[in-house]
Design a protein around this motif. Structure first.
Motif, PDB file in Angstrom:
ATOM      1  N   THR A   1      -6.745   4.195  -0.686  1.00 25.78           N
ATOM      2  CA  THR A   1      -8.023   4.243  -1.393  1.00 25.78           C
ATOM      3  C   THR A   1      -9.176   3.918  -0.448  1.00 25.78           C
ATOM      4  OG1 THR A   1      -7.733   1.929  -2.039  1.00 25.78           O
ATOM      5  CG2 THR A   1      -6.996   3.601  -3.605  1.00 25.78           C
ATOM      6  N   GLY A   2     -10.396   4.139  -0.910  1.00 26.30           N
ATOM      7  CA  GLY A   2     -11.575   3.904  -0.091  1.00 26.30           C
ATOM      8  C   GLY A   2     -12.004   2.450  -0.068  1.00 26.30           C
ATOM      9  N   GLY A   3     -13.239   2.237   0.400  1.00 19.47           N
ATOM     10  CA  GLY A   3     -13.781   0.880   0.466  1.00 19.47           C
ATOM     11  C   GLY A   3     -13.675   0.292   1.859  1.00 19.47           C
ATOM     12  N   ARG A   4     -13.864  -1.015   1.926  1.00 16.43           N
ATOM     13  CA  ARG A   4     -13.890  -1.724   3.198  1.00 16.43           C
ATOM     14  C   ARG A   4     -12.782  -2.756   3.253  1.00 16.43           C
ATOM     15  NH1 ARG A   4     -18.704  -3.960   1.186  1.00 16.43           N
ATOM     16  NH2 ARG A   4     -17.708  -3.126  -0.672  1.00 16.43           N
ATOM     17  N   GLY A   5     -12.778  -3.589   4.307  1.00 16.76           N
ATOM     18  CA  GLY A   5     -11.680  -4.514   4.532  1.00 16.76           C
ATOM     19  C   GLY A   5     -11.540  -5.552   3.436  1.00 16.76           C
TER      20      GLY A   5
ATOM     21  N   MET B   1       0.828  -1.204   0.000  1.00 16.82           N
ATOM     22  CA  MET B   1       0.000   0.000   0.000  1.00 16.82           C
ATOM     23  C   MET B   1       0.868   1.262   0.000  1.00 16.82           C
ATOM     24  SD  MET B   1      -3.223  -1.113   0.032  1.00 16.82           S
ATOM     25  CE  MET B   1      -2.527  -2.193  -1.234  1.00 16.82           C
ATOM     26  N   ALA B   2       1.958   1.231   0.789  1.00 17.88           N
ATOM     27  CA  ALA B   2       2.861   2.386   0.826  1.00 17.88           C
ATOM     28  C   ALA B   2       3.541   2.580  -0.527  1.00 17.88           C
ATOM     29  CB  ALA B   2       3.907   2.198   1.921  1.00 17.88           C
ATOM     30  N   ILE B   3       3.869   1.479  -1.184  1.00 15.45           N
ATOM     31  CA  ILE B   3       4.499   1.574  -2.502  1.00 15.45           C
ATOM     32  C   ILE B   3       3.524   2.165  -3.514  1.00 15.45           C
ATOM     33  CG2 ILE B   3       5.509   0.242  -4.402  1.00 15.45           C
ATOM     34  CD1 ILE B   3       6.426  -1.791  -2.273  1.00 15.45           C
ATOM     35  N   ASP B   4       2.298   1.681  -3.499  1.00 17.61           N
ATOM     36  CA  ASP B   4       1.283   2.214  -4.424  1.00 17.61           C
ATOM     37  C   ASP B   4       1.119   3.722  -4.226  1.00 17.61           C
ATOM     38  OD1 ASP B   4       0.866  -0.302  -5.399  1.00 17.61           O
ATOM     39  OD2 ASP B   4      -1.129  -0.562  -4.548  1.00 17.61           O
ATOM     40  N   ARG B   5       1.017   4.135  -2.967  1.00 17.39           N
ATOM     41  CA  ARG B   5       0.826   5.554  -2.679  1.00 17.39           C
ATOM     42  C   ARG B   5       2.026   6.363  -3.141  1.00 17.39           C
ATOM     43  NH1 ARG B   5       1.769   9.522   1.041  1.00 17.39           N
ATOM     44  NH2 ARG B   5       0.014  10.891   1.522  1.00 17.39           N
ATOM     45  N   TRP B   6       3.236   5.863  -2.911  1.00 19.05           N
ATOM     46  CA  TRP B   6       4.446   6.584  -3.311  1.00 19.05           C
ATOM     47  C   TRP B   6       4.517   6.721  -4.828  1.00 19.05           C
ATOM     48  CZ3 TRP B   6       8.879   5.559  -6.160  1.00 19.05           C
ATOM     49  CH2 TRP B   6       9.939   6.446  -5.977  1.00 19.05           C
ATOM     50  N   LEU B   7       4.218   5.645  -5.547  1.00 21.78           N
ATOM     51  CA  LEU B   7       4.239   5.701  -7.007  1.00 21.78           C
ATOM     52  C   LEU B   7       3.221   6.710  -7.535  1.00 21.78           C
ATOM     53  CD1 LEU B   7       4.511   1.872  -7.737  1.00 21.78           C
ATOM     54  CD2 LEU B   7       6.318   3.570  -8.058  1.00 21.78           C
ATOM     55  N   TRP B   8       2.044   6.727  -6.917  1.00 24.17           N
ATOM     56  CA  TRP B   8       1.001   7.675  -7.311  1.00 24.17           C
ATOM     57  C   TRP B   8       1.463   9.112  -7.101  1.00 24.17           C
ATOM     58  CZ3 TRP B   8      -2.752   9.844  -3.442  1.00 24.17           C
ATOM     59  CH2 TRP B   8      -3.772  10.574  -4.044  1.00 24.17           C
TER      60      TRP B   8
ATOM     61  N   PRO C   1     -18.304  -4.430   6.764  1.00 21.36           N
ATOM     62  CA  PRO C   1     -16.848  -4.324   6.852  1.00 21.36           C
ATOM     63  C   PRO C   1     -16.094  -5.115   5.799  1.00 21.36           C
ATOM     64  CG  PRO C   1     -17.680  -5.765   8.576  1.00 21.36           C
ATOM     65  CD  PRO C   1     -18.884  -5.151   7.908  1.00 21.36           C
ATOM     66  N   ASN C   2     -16.757  -6.091   5.166  1.00 22.03           N
ATOM     67  CA  ASN C   2     -16.126  -6.986   4.194  1.00 22.03           C
ATOM     68  C   ASN C   2     -16.344  -6.473   2.771  1.00 22.03           C
ATOM     69  OD1 ASN C   2     -15.296  -9.082   2.558  1.00 22.03           O
ATOM     70  ND2 ASN C   2     -16.875 -10.521   3.249  1.00 22.03           N
ATOM     71  N   CYS C   3     -15.267  -6.082   2.104  1.00 23.06           N
ATOM     72  CA  CYS C   3     -15.377  -5.564   0.732  1.00 23.06           C
ATOM     73  C   CYS C   3     -16.008  -6.574  -0.217  1.00 23.06           C
ATOM     74  CB  CYS C   3     -13.983  -5.172   0.237  1.00 23.06           C
ATOM     75  SG  CYS C   3     -13.928  -4.644  -1.491  1.00 23.06           S
ATOM     76  N   PHE C   4     -15.712  -7.863  -0.033  1.00 23.90           N
ATOM     77  CA  PHE C   4     -16.179  -8.873  -0.982  1.00 23.90           C
ATOM     78  C   PHE C   4     -17.573  -9.409  -0.655  1.00 23.90           C
ATOM     79  CE2 PHE C   4     -11.884  -8.720  -2.428  1.00 23.90           C
ATOM     80  CZ  PHE C   4     -11.938  -9.143  -3.751  1.00 23.90           C
TER      81      PHE C   4
ATOM     82  N   LEU D   1      -7.444  -2.010   5.153  1.00 23.67           N
ATOM     83  CA  LEU D   1      -8.615  -1.218   5.524  1.00 23.67           C
ATOM     84  C   LEU D   1      -8.739  -0.033   4.580  1.00 23.67           C
ATOM     85  CD1 LEU D   1      -7.910  -1.081   9.358  1.00 23.67           C
ATOM     86  CD2 LEU D   1      -9.476  -2.651   8.187  1.00 23.67           C
ATOM     87  N   GLY D   2      -9.970   0.309   4.201  1.00 22.73           N
ATOM     88  CA  GLY D   2     -10.196   1.477   3.380  1.00 22.73           C
ATOM     89  C   GLY D   2      -9.755   2.741   4.100  1.00 22.73           C
ATOM     90  N   TYR D   3      -9.372   3.752   3.344  1.00 23.38           N
ATOM     91  CA  TYR D   3      -8.805   4.981   3.900  1.00 23.38           C
ATOM     92  C   TYR D   3      -9.736   5.612   4.940  1.00 23.38           C
ATOM     93  CZ  TYR D   3      -6.598   9.567   4.118  1.00 23.38           C
ATOM     94  OH  TYR D   3      -5.984  10.705   4.558  1.00 23.38           O
ATOM     95  N   HIS D   4     -11.046   5.575   4.682  1.00 18.55           N
ATOM     96  CA  HIS D   4     -11.999   6.204   5.598  1.00 18.55           C
ATOM     97  C   HIS D   4     -12.692   5.194   6.517  1.00 18.55           C
ATOM     98  CE1 HIS D   4     -11.586  10.068   3.598  1.00 18.55           C
ATOM     99  NE2 HIS D   4     -11.769   9.468   2.436  1.00 18.55           N
ATOM    100  N   GLN D   5     -12.275   3.931   6.490  1.00 22.96           N
ATOM    101  CA  GLN D   5     -12.933   2.905   7.294  1.00 22.96           C
ATOM    102  C   GLN D   5     -12.580   3.095   8.766  1.00 22.96           C
ATOM    103  OE1 GLN D   5     -12.159  -1.076   5.962  1.00 22.96           O
ATOM    104  NE2 GLN D   5     -13.504  -2.028   7.477  1.00 22.96           N
ATOM    105  N   LYS D   6     -13.578   3.364   9.576  1.00 22.22           N
ATOM    106  CA  LYS D   6     -13.355   3.637  10.993  1.00 22.22           C
ATOM    107  C   LYS D   6     -13.745   2.476  11.900  1.00 22.22           C
ATOM    108  CE  LYS D   6     -13.876   8.676  10.721  1.00 22.22           C
ATOM    109  NZ  LYS D   6     -13.837   8.724   9.254  1.00 22.22           N
ATOM    110  N   ARG D   7     -14.501   1.524  11.368  1.00 17.42           N
ATOM    111  CA  ARG D   7     -14.954   0.412  12.202  1.00 17.42           C
ATOM    112  C   ARG D   7     -14.590  -0.915  11.549  1.00 17.42           C
ATOM    113  NH1 ARG D   7     -21.130   2.244  13.906  1.00 17.42           N
ATOM    114  NH2 ARG D   7     -20.541   4.224  14.919  1.00 17.42           N
ATOM    115  N   TRP D   8     -14.134  -1.826  12.386  1.00 16.59           N
ATOM    116  CA  TRP D   8     -13.878  -3.190  11.950  1.00 16.59           C
ATOM    117  C   TRP D   8     -13.932  -4.085  13.183  1.00 16.59           C
ATOM    118  CZ3 TRP D   8     -10.319   0.771  11.610  1.00 16.59           C
ATOM    119  CH2 TRP D   8      -9.239   0.734  12.498  1.00 16.59           C
ATOM    120  N   PRO D   9     -14.166  -5.379  13.003  1.00 21.34           N
ATOM    121  CA  PRO D   9     -14.300  -6.278  14.161  1.00 21.34           C
ATOM    122  C   PRO D   9     -13.044  -6.283  15.028  1.00 21.34           C
ATOM    123  CG  PRO D   9     -15.117  -7.329  12.164  1.00 21.34           C
ATOM    124  CD  PRO D   9     -14.441  -6.069  11.728  1.00 21.34           C
TER     125      PRO D   9
END
Length: 230
Positions: free
Chosen positions: A60-64, A1-8, A119-122, A32-40
């Protein structure tokens, strides 16, 4: 994730061309999605095969998303799109084309905005996701934008461990097509690379990250394959 962000970020600054990247995960992780505040709470103490399941934050956004038995792709690109949906459709075209060449027909999901409470993206498939004709969600994708520059990355769910999936999400995973488990990762990357070249009428040049780039990112481990557009 850090690599993706750095490349972007580097692409935004004009230091790198558009990028196509593929990678897998070790150790297993939940992003976890960038704005995801709750997870089990149980996600804090999960283990698999004697190792902790890492929790990481996506840009990026979305869920776990459980990253085990999957292949992750990332695209960094600048361009003009009619809207965000059009951007997903344009970028995902190489994935649709690649999977079609392997005998898998994909279409976009149709879930409404209520997915954000799960919480589950899929667990659901939105218009940003790609689903097989059987209903199996094969690819979940997410984006982050800065001006006209987008980072889109996503997880291709190939060989999920059913026991771990239930442990993470407290639900059973839909049965994936048995033929997915037979696919070779190196062959898949080559298939999608060729599909991207054909879809976007381009050439790809494979380049590893330099030592200086690694130092800038302070990444814990190197990536094995880096693809950049000429």
């Amino acid at each position: 994730m850090a690599i993706d962000r750095w490349l972007w970020k580097q692409h935004q600054q004009g230091n790198l061309p558009p990028i196509l990247r593929f990678y897998t995960w070790n150790p297993v992780a939940i992003s976890l999605g960038y704005h995801q505040k709750r997870w089990p709470q149980v996600w804090q103490d999960l283990q698999w095969e004697g190792k902790p399941v890492e929790l990481v934050r996506r840009p990026t956004g979305g869920r776990g998303v459980l990253h085990q038995g999957d292949l992750t792709y990332a695209v960094v690109y600048s361009g003009r799109f009619a809207n965000r949906v059009a951007a997903y459709e344009q970028i995902c075209e190489f994935l649709i084309r690649g999977w079609r060449s392997l005998g898998f027909e994909l279409h976009y999901g149709s879930a409404g905005r209520g997915y954000a409470q799960v919480p589950n993206c899929f667990a659901t498939a939105t218009g940003a996701d790609l689903v097989l004709e059987s209903g199996y969600k094969l690819i979940g994708s997410a984006q982050v934008w800065q001006g006209s520059t987008v980072l889109q990355h996503g997880s291709m769910r190939l060989k999920p461990d059913r026991q771990l999936w239930h442990q993470v999400f407290s639900e059973s995973i839909p049965e994936p097509p048995p033929s997915l488990a037979d696919l070779n990762l190196s062959s898949l990357v080559e298939t999608f690379t060729q599909a991207a070249c054909a879809t976007f009428d381009m050439e790809l040049e494979v380049q590893p990250l330099s030592e200086q780039e690694w130092e800038e990112m302070r990444a814990p481990s190197p990536i094995k394959k880096q693809c950049r557009l000429k």
